[in-house]
Design a protein around this motif. Structure first.
Motif, PDB file in Angstrom:
ATOM      1  N   ARG A 331      27.914  54.083  24.564  1.00 35.53           N
ATOM      2  CA  ARG A 331      27.323  52.796  24.216  1.00 35.53           C
ATOM      3  C   ARG A 331      26.919  52.744  22.746  1.00 35.53           C
ATOM      4  NH1 ARG A 331      22.225  52.680  25.084  1.00 35.53           N
ATOM      5  NH2 ARG A 331      22.591  54.148  26.766  1.00 35.53           N
ATOM      6  N   SER A 332      26.346  53.856  22.252  1.00 30.75           N
ATOM      7  CA  SER A 332      25.864  53.867  20.868  1.00 30.75           C
ATOM      8  C   SER A 332      27.028  53.748  19.871  1.00 30.75           C
ATOM      9  CB  SER A 332      25.045  55.116  20.600  1.00 30.75           C
ATOM     10  OG  SER A 332      25.828  56.266  20.822  1.00 30.75           O
ATOM     11  N   TYR A 333      28.242  53.992  20.333  1.00 34.65           N
ATOM     12  CA  TYR A 333      29.430  53.828  19.477  1.00 34.65           C
ATOM     13  C   TYR A 333      30.106  52.476  19.705  1.00 34.65           C
ATOM     14  CZ  TYR A 333      29.319  58.692  17.906  1.00 34.65           C
ATOM     15  OH  TYR A 333      28.961  59.880  17.319  1.00 34.65           O
ATOM     16  N   LYS A 334      29.420  51.589  20.417  1.00 37.54           N
ATOM     17  CA  LYS A 334      29.981  50.289  20.779  1.00 37.54           C
ATOM     18  C   LYS A 334      31.279  50.459  21.585  1.00 37.54           C
ATOM     19  CE  LYS A 334      29.402  48.754  16.305  1.00 37.54           C
ATOM     20  NZ  LYS A 334      29.024  49.923  15.697  1.00 37.54           N
ATOM     21  N   LEU A 335      31.291  51.485  22.417  1.00 36.51           N
ATOM     22  CA  LEU A 335      32.425  51.720  23.312  1.00 36.51           C
ATOM     23  C   LEU A 335      31.870  51.754  24.737  1.00 36.51           C
ATOM     24  CD1 LEU A 335      34.162  54.544  21.198  1.00 36.51           C
ATOM     25  CD2 LEU A 335      35.117  52.272  21.623  1.00 36.51           C
ATOM     26  N   HIS A 336      31.366  50.606  25.189  1.00 42.58           N
ATOM     27  CA  HIS A 336      30.636  50.536  26.455  1.00 42.58           C
ATOM     28  C   HIS A 336      31.469  50.958  27.662  1.00 42.58           C
ATOM     29  CE1 HIS A 336      28.643  47.783  23.704  1.00 42.58           C
ATOM     30  NE2 HIS A 336      27.544  47.974  24.406  1.00 42.58           N
ATOM     31  N   GLU A 337      32.782  50.785  27.546  1.00 45.50           N
ATOM     32  CA  GLU A 337      33.630  51.027  28.720  1.00 45.50           C
ATOM     33  C   GLU A 337      34.156  52.456  28.775  1.00 45.50           C
ATOM     34  OE1 GLU A 337      36.668  48.074  28.470  1.00 45.50           O
ATOM     35  OE2 GLU A 337      35.283  46.439  28.938  1.00 45.50           O
ATOM     36  N   TRP A 338      33.710  53.280  27.837  1.00 43.63           N
ATOM     37  CA  TRP A 338      34.304  54.608  27.703  1.00 43.63           C
ATOM     38  C   TRP A 338      33.268  55.710  27.923  1.00 43.63           C
ATOM     39  CZ3 TRP A 338      39.518  54.930  25.739  1.00 43.63           C
ATOM     40  CH2 TRP A 338      40.059  53.696  25.355  1.00 43.63           C
ATOM     41  N   ILE A 339      33.760  56.876  28.326  1.00 44.84           N
ATOM     42  CA  ILE A 339      32.960  58.098  28.225  1.00 44.84           C
ATOM     43  C   ILE A 339      33.765  59.109  27.403  1.00 44.84           C
ATOM     44  CG2 ILE A 339      31.662  57.814  30.385  1.00 44.84           C
ATOM     45  CD1 ILE A 339      33.668  59.821  31.678  1.00 44.84           C
ATOM     46  N   ARG A 340      33.078  60.070  26.827  1.00 46.54           N
ATOM     47  CA  ARG A 340      33.764  61.170  26.135  1.00 46.54           C
ATOM     48  C   ARG A 340      33.486  62.446  26.900  1.00 46.54           C
ATOM     49  NH1 ARG A 340      31.100  63.284  20.985  1.00 46.54           N
ATOM     50  NH2 ARG A 340      30.214  64.608  22.612  1.00 46.54           N
ATOM     51  N   VAL A 341      34.572  63.161  27.220  1.00 47.83           N
ATOM     52  CA  VAL A 341      34.407  64.416  27.953  1.00 47.83           C
ATOM     53  C   VAL A 341      34.955  65.558  27.111  1.00 47.83           C
ATOM     54  CG1 VAL A 341      36.589  64.084  29.235  1.00 47.83           C
ATOM     55  CG2 VAL A 341      34.842  65.636  30.138  1.00 47.83           C
ATOM     56  N   SER A 342      34.186  66.633  27.007  1.00 44.73           N
ATOM     57  CA  SER A 342      34.646  67.811  26.278  1.00 44.73           C
ATOM     58  C   SER A 342      35.560  68.622  27.180  1.00 44.73           C
ATOM     59  CB  SER A 342      33.461  68.670  25.862  1.00 44.73           C
ATOM     60  OG  SER A 342      32.510  67.913  25.151  1.00 44.73           O
ATOM     61  N   VAL A 343      36.511  69.307  26.579  1.00 52.82           N
ATOM     62  CA  VAL A 343      37.385  70.190  27.341  1.00 52.82           C
ATOM     63  C   VAL A 343      36.600  71.461  27.666  1.00 52.82           C
ATOM     64  CG1 VAL A 343      39.535  71.501  27.315  1.00 52.82           C
ATOM     65  CG2 VAL A 343      39.420  69.276  26.159  1.00 52.82           C
ATOM     66  N   GLY A 344      36.532  71.794  28.953  1.00 53.00           N
ATOM     67  CA  GLY A 344      35.810  72.999  29.375  1.00 53.00           C
ATOM     68  C   GLY A 344      36.770  74.094  29.791  1.00 53.00           C
ATOM     69  N   THR A 345      36.275  75.025  30.599  1.00 50.92           N
ATOM     70  CA  THR A 345      37.171  75.984  31.253  1.00 50.92           C
ATOM     71  C   THR A 345      37.964  75.197  32.295  1.00 50.92           C
ATOM     72  OG1 THR A 345      35.586  76.470  33.005  1.00 50.92           O
ATOM     73  CG2 THR A 345      35.476  77.843  31.019  1.00 50.92           C
ATOM     74  N   MET A 346      39.047  75.776  32.803  1.00 55.94           N
ATOM     75  CA  MET A 346      39.828  75.048  33.800  1.00 55.94           C
ATOM     76  C   MET A 346      38.999  74.783  35.054  1.00 55.94           C
ATOM     77  SD  MET A 346      42.518  74.035  32.421  1.00 55.94           S
ATOM     78  CE  MET A 346      43.568  73.472  33.755  1.00 55.94           C
ATOM     79  N   VAL A 347      38.108  75.691  35.405  1.00 56.81           N
ATOM     80  CA  VAL A 347      37.222  75.475  36.558  1.00 56.81           C
ATOM     81  C   VAL A 347      36.321  74.257  36.299  1.00 56.81           C
ATOM     82  CG1 VAL A 347      35.277  76.439  37.857  1.00 56.81           C
ATOM     83  CG2 VAL A 347      37.259  77.872  37.319  1.00 56.81           C
TER      84      VAL A 347
END
Ligand code: PLP
Length: 372
Positions: A331-347
């Protein structure tokens, strides 16, 4: 009655970091171990074992002040990159370099040019110095360097090029950069933020502009591929006449000795970086393929995170929190419809996707397919 603060400080909306694991655990009555945090683009493998060993050793020396000139680490960075120690300045995180730039170059009424969906800290820092941020539209969520060049005025002091950018995960290539650098006027400092540089396959070379003594500062960090975000250490690379000015703006011991030791060992641990990049490449491809299968729009990323369109970003963020998964609402990036997900381990990636798919079945993602 309170003393009167600067209006630009009063009006500042503070940076909202990713939610810490401990905080969510407290709120939800969960064990920290049950929580998956994919919110701050951290290294899921943790720090390099060599960095850990170096830091343990330095802990014993905690009663000494650090080497304020950071001789060993600056030398090692310079040597690795083919620069001189005088070109290197350390920050308490690379974010601190942005603040040095403000101290050195910004006055009230000055202008700072960024992309429309640029990393938030640039405009926050500009505001702290009373400067105005000019946000230039970024079609396809990619910096438009030609348009950013057009936005430069006599009042422009700095242009920020995040390459790749956070939160979009997109980058600009060598040709666009060279075209921009051929035309950018001399009263402007061009800041290349390369926090995710080590994740790139075809990284453009901007250090050539440091060597050519142009008005550039290149920022890199130990927070991302090195997995040392907790230590707060990053660096700027600039022609000596510019880094000498930035050096004057910093506190004497801004980079602590434990961080310096960990960073130095991590810098030399090529194997840890190689493993991290391989894991990131695999996880990012996996996530992006899953988003495609789910019918979700995403911005193809070259970094260790992906921006994905889910409908109501805040609602999905909160629903994932309840399921013990921390991502970032946009929301703070004016991208209300989006989320950002970091790449984790495959699990972790699979865990996140299972929860996201459950939300889709539950209708919480239902807006996404129609949102565009
Ligand atoms: C994570 C990140 C940084 C790194 O910040 P540190 O202060 O070094 O932890 C810098 N720029 C961008 C765009 C980032 O995403």
């Amino acid at each position: 009655m309170s003393p009167v603060a600067h209006s630009h400080v009063l009006n500042l909306v503070a940076y909202e970091p990713g939610k810490p694991v401990e905080e969510l655990a407290r709120e939800m009555g969960l064990e920290p171990g049950q929580i998956v945090k994919l919110a701050s683009n951290e290294n899921p493998l943790g720090p390099s074992p060599k960095a850990l060993e170096a830091m343990r050793h330095t802990l014993e020396r905690s009663h000494f002040y650090p080497d304020g000139g950071a001789w060993a680490l600056r030398n090692a960075i310079a040597e690795k990159l083919g620069l001189a120690r005088d070109n290197v300045i350390l920050g308490n995180g690379s974010n601190e370099i942005i603040e040095f730039l403000g101290h050195a170059y910004l006055s009230p009424g000055d202008e700072v040019v960024t992309a429309g969906h640029a990393f938030a800290v640039y405009s926050l820092m500009a505001q702290l110095f009373g400067a105005k941020t000019i946000e230039v539209p970024d079609p396809g969520y990619t910096h438009d360097l030609d348009a950013m060049l057009e936005a430069i005025t006599p009042r422009t002091r700095q242009v920020f090029i995040a390459n790749p950018n956070n939160p979009t995960g997109t980058m600009v290539g060598q040709k666009a950069i060279d075209r921009f650098m051929a035309k950018v006027p001399d009263h402007v400092v061009v800041v290349f933020d390369e926090a995710y540089h080590e994740f790139l396959d075809n990284a453009p070379d901007v250090l050539r502009y440091v060597r050519q003594d142009r008005n550039v500062v290149v920022m890199r960090t130990f927070s991302k591929i090195q997995g040392l975000a907790n230590l707060r250490i990053g660096y700027g690379l600039a022609p000596a006449r510019i880094s000498a000015i930035l050096q004057k703006t910093r506190q004497p011991f801004n980079a602590n000795g434990i961080a310096q030791a960990g960073a130095l060992a991590g810098l030399l641990d090529e194997e840890h970086m190689r493993l991290t990049k391989a894991l990131t490449d695999e996880g990012r491809a996996f996530l992006q393929a899953a988003f495609t299968a789910m019918g979700l729009e995403f911005v193809p990323s070259v970094a260790n995170f992906v921006l994905v369109r889910v409908g109501d970003g805040d609602a999905v963020f909160k629903a994932l929190l309840k399921r013990g998964v921390i991502v970032r609402a946009m929301r703070s990036y004016k991208l209300h419809e989006w989320i950002r997900v970091s790449v984790g381990t495959m699990v972790q990636n699979r865990h996140f996707l299972n929860e996201l798919q459950a939300l889709q079945k539950g209708g919480i993602l239902s807006g996404a397919a129609h949102a565009r």
